[in-house]
Design a protein around this motif. Structure first.
Motif, short mmCIF file in Angstrom:
data_model
loop_
_atom_site.label_atom_id
_atom_site.label_comp_id
_atom_site.label_asym_id
_atom_site.label_seq_id
_atom_site.Cartn_x
_atom_site.Cartn_y
_atom_site.Cartn_z
N THR A 89 -3.34 -0.48 4.66
CA THR A 89 -3.12 -1.64 5.52
C THR A 89 -2.05 -2.49 4.84
O THR A 89 -2.21 -2.85 3.67
CB THR A 89 -4.42 -2.46 5.70
OG1 THR A 89 -5.42 -1.63 6.29
CG2 THR A 89 -4.17 -3.66 6.58
N GLY A 90 -0.99 -2.81 5.53
CA GLY A 90 0.08 -3.57 4.92
C GLY A 90 0.96 -2.70 4.05
O GLY A 90 1.33 -1.59 4.44
N SER A 91 1.27 -3.16 2.83
CA SER A 91 2.19 -2.45 1.95
C SER A 91 1.56 -2.20 0.58
O SER A 91 0.97 -3.09 -0.02
CB SER A 91 3.48 -3.26 1.77
OG SER A 91 4.34 -2.64 0.84
N ALA A 92 1.71 -0.95 0.09
CA ALA A 92 1.23 -0.58 -1.23
C ALA A 92 2.31 0.22 -1.94
O ALA A 92 3.08 0.94 -1.31
CB ALA A 92 -0.06 0.22 -1.13
N LYS A 93 2.36 0.11 -3.25
CA LYS A 93 3.36 0.81 -4.06
C LYS A 93 2.66 1.80 -4.99
O LYS A 93 1.57 1.53 -5.51
CB LYS A 93 4.17 -0.18 -4.90
CG LYS A 93 4.82 -1.30 -4.10
CD LYS A 93 5.93 -0.81 -3.20
CE LYS A 93 6.63 -1.98 -2.50
NZ LYS A 93 7.71 -1.53 -1.61
N VAL A 146 7.58 3.86 -5.71
CA VAL A 146 7.92 4.18 -4.33
C VAL A 146 6.88 3.55 -3.41
O VAL A 146 5.80 3.15 -3.84
CB VAL A 146 7.98 5.70 -4.09
CG1 VAL A 146 9.07 6.34 -4.93
CG2 VAL A 146 6.64 6.34 -4.36
N GLU A 147 7.21 3.49 -2.14
CA GLU A 147 6.28 3.00 -1.13
C GLU A 147 5.18 4.05 -0.91
O GLU A 147 5.47 5.22 -0.68
CB GLU A 147 7.01 2.74 0.19
CG GLU A 147 6.20 1.98 1.20
CD GLU A 147 6.09 0.49 0.91
OE1 GLU A 147 5.13 -0.12 1.40
OE2 GLU A 147 6.96 -0.04 0.17
N ALA A 148 3.94 3.62 -1.03
CA ALA A 148 2.83 4.55 -0.81
C ALA A 148 2.69 4.85 0.68
O ALA A 148 2.97 4.00 1.53
CB ALA A 148 1.53 3.96 -1.35
N ALA A 149 2.26 6.06 0.99
CA ALA A 149 2.09 6.48 2.38
C ALA A 149 0.84 7.33 2.52
O ALA A 149 0.38 7.93 1.54
CB ALA A 149 3.32 7.27 2.84
N SER A 206 -2.73 -6.79 1.96
CA SER A 206 -2.64 -5.32 1.99
C SER A 206 -3.87 -4.70 1.34
O SER A 206 -4.58 -5.34 0.57
CB SER A 206 -1.37 -4.85 1.28
OG SER A 206 -0.22 -5.36 1.90
N LYS A 207 -4.09 -3.43 1.65
CA LYS A 207 -5.22 -2.69 1.08
C LYS A 207 -4.88 -1.21 1.11
O LYS A 207 -4.25 -0.73 2.05
CB LYS A 207 -6.49 -2.96 1.89
CG LYS A 207 -7.74 -2.30 1.33
CD LYS A 207 -9.00 -2.82 2.02
CE LYS A 207 -9.07 -2.43 3.47
NZ LYS A 207 -10.36 -2.79 4.09
N VAL A 208 -5.27 -0.48 0.06
CA VAL A 208 -5.02 0.96 0.02
C VAL A 208 -6.27 1.69 -0.46
O VAL A 208 -6.95 1.23 -1.38
CB VAL A 208 -3.81 1.30 -0.88
CG1 VAL A 208 -4.04 0.87 -2.33
CG2 VAL A 208 -3.48 2.78 -0.82
N THR A 209 -6.55 2.81 0.19
CA THR A 209 -7.71 3.64 -0.17
C THR A 209 -7.23 4.99 -0.67
O THR A 209 -6.39 5.64 -0.03
CB THR A 209 -8.64 3.85 1.03
OG1 THR A 209 -9.11 2.59 1.49
CG2 THR A 209 -9.84 4.72 0.65
N VAL A 210 -7.76 5.42 -1.82
CA VAL A 210 -7.49 6.75 -2.36
C VAL A 210 -8.80 7.53 -2.36
O VAL A 210 -9.83 7.03 -2.84
CB VAL A 210 -6.92 6.68 -3.80
CG1 VAL A 210 -6.90 8.06 -4.44
CG2 VAL A 210 -5.53 6.08 -3.78
N THR A 211 -8.77 8.74 -1.81
CA THR A 211 -9.94 9.62 -1.82
C THR A 211 -9.65 10.77 -2.78
O THR A 211 -8.61 11.44 -2.66
CB THR A 211 -10.24 10.16 -0.42
OG1 THR A 211 -10.48 9.06 0.47
CG2 THR A 211 -11.48 11.05 -0.45
#
Length: 226
Positions: free
Chosen positions: A46-50, A58-61, A78-83
Motif C-alpha cells: 500500500t503506497g510506496s516501499a523501497k 529500488v521500488e518494491a513491487a 505506506s505498508k508492505v507485506t512479505v510472505t
C-alpha cells in the motif's frame, strides 16, 4: 572400416549423453541454489516501499523475490507485506524499516530467522509446523524479542520520550496477540520477560523489559502505530 565407424558413432553418442547429463545436473543445481537463495516474496503493498540489496535501492513491487540481507523500508502512509517460503509473514507499517539478517529454511520448514527492525512498527505472523518449535527473533537497537508463539508486534521508537521513562528517547514495545514472546534488553539478554497473549512490554534505553501490561495500556496501542 565398418567397426571403426560404429565405434566412432558410439563414442560420439556417449559424449552427447554425458554433456546432456552434465547440463541437467548443472541446471538442477542452479535451480536449487536459487530456491535456497530466495526466502520469500513481496505479497502486498500500500503506497510506496523501497527494497535495498547490495547497496542499491529500488521500488518494491508485488511478487518481487526477497533474499537474506535485503532491507525494506516504507514511506508515510505506506505498508508492505512479505510472505516467506515457510508461510510466515512480516507486515511493515508506514515510515518503518527492517533487514533480514538470517532466514534459514530446510526442506519444508524454517530452521531459524533473525530480523533487525531499525525504525517504526513491524507485525510478525510466524508459521509453526505441527510439532515444531519456533526459532524466530526480532532485534531492535536496544531489545530482542524471541518468539515462542505465532503473532506479535514490535515497535522501535527514537527521538521521542518513552512513556515508562520520559528521560529515555529510544525504546522498544512488544505486544503479543498469540502465544508467548520472550523480551529482553540487548545489554542483558538473559534477563528476559515472558509476554503472553494479550499483553505487552516496553524496553527503555538500557533498562530491562517492564512487567507485562494489557495490550493498549502502553504506546503500542496508540494511534499511528498500526
Amino acid at each position: 572400416m565398418t567397426m571403426t565407424f560404429r565405434l566412432r558413432q558410439f563414442r560420439h553418442h556417449t559424449t552427447l549423453v554425458a554433456i546432456a547429463l552434465f547440463s541437467l545436473i548443472l541446471t538442477s543445481h542452479c535451480s536449487v541454489a536459487f530456491a535456497q537463495d530466495t526466502v520469500g516474496q513481496v505479497t502486498d503493498i500500500t503506497g510506496s516501499a523501497k527494497l535495498e540489496r547490495g547497496g542499491i535501492e529500488v521500488e518494491a513491487a508485488a511478487l518481487m523475490p526477497i533474499k537474506v540481507r535485503d532491507k525494506l523500508r516504507t514511506t508515510a502512509k505506506s505498508k508492505v507485506t512479505v510472505t516467506f517460503r515457510d508461510g510466515s509473514k512480516l507486515v511493515l507499517s508506514e515510515s518503518s524499516s527492517y533487514t533480514i539478517d538470517e532466514y534459514s529454511i530446510g526442506a519444508t520448514t524454517r530452521i531459524r530467522a533473525s530480523i533487525a527492525l531499525w525504525a517504526g512498527h513491524l507485525r510478525a505472523i510466524v508459521f509453526v509446523a505441527a510439532g515444531g518449535r519456533p526459532d524466530f527473533e526480532v532485534h531492535t537497537p536496544n531489545a530482542i524479542a524471541a518468539v515462542r508463539g505465532t503473532e506479535f508486534e514490535t515497535a522501535f521508537i527514537a527521538d521521542r520520550p518513552c512513556p515508562e521513562d520520559r528521560s529515555c528517547m529510544r525504546y522498544t514495545t512488544v505486544g503479543v496477540f498469540h502465544g508467548v514472546v520472550a523480551v529482553a534488553n540487548v545489554a542483558n539478554p538473559a534477563q528476559a520477560v515472558q509476554v503472553t497473549e494479550g499483553y505487552e512490554t516496553t524496553v527503555a534505553c538500557e533498562a530491562p523489559a517492564t512487567s507485562p501490561a494489557p495490550l493498549g495500556m502502553e504506546e503500542m496501542g496508540a494511534p499511528g502505530y498500526h
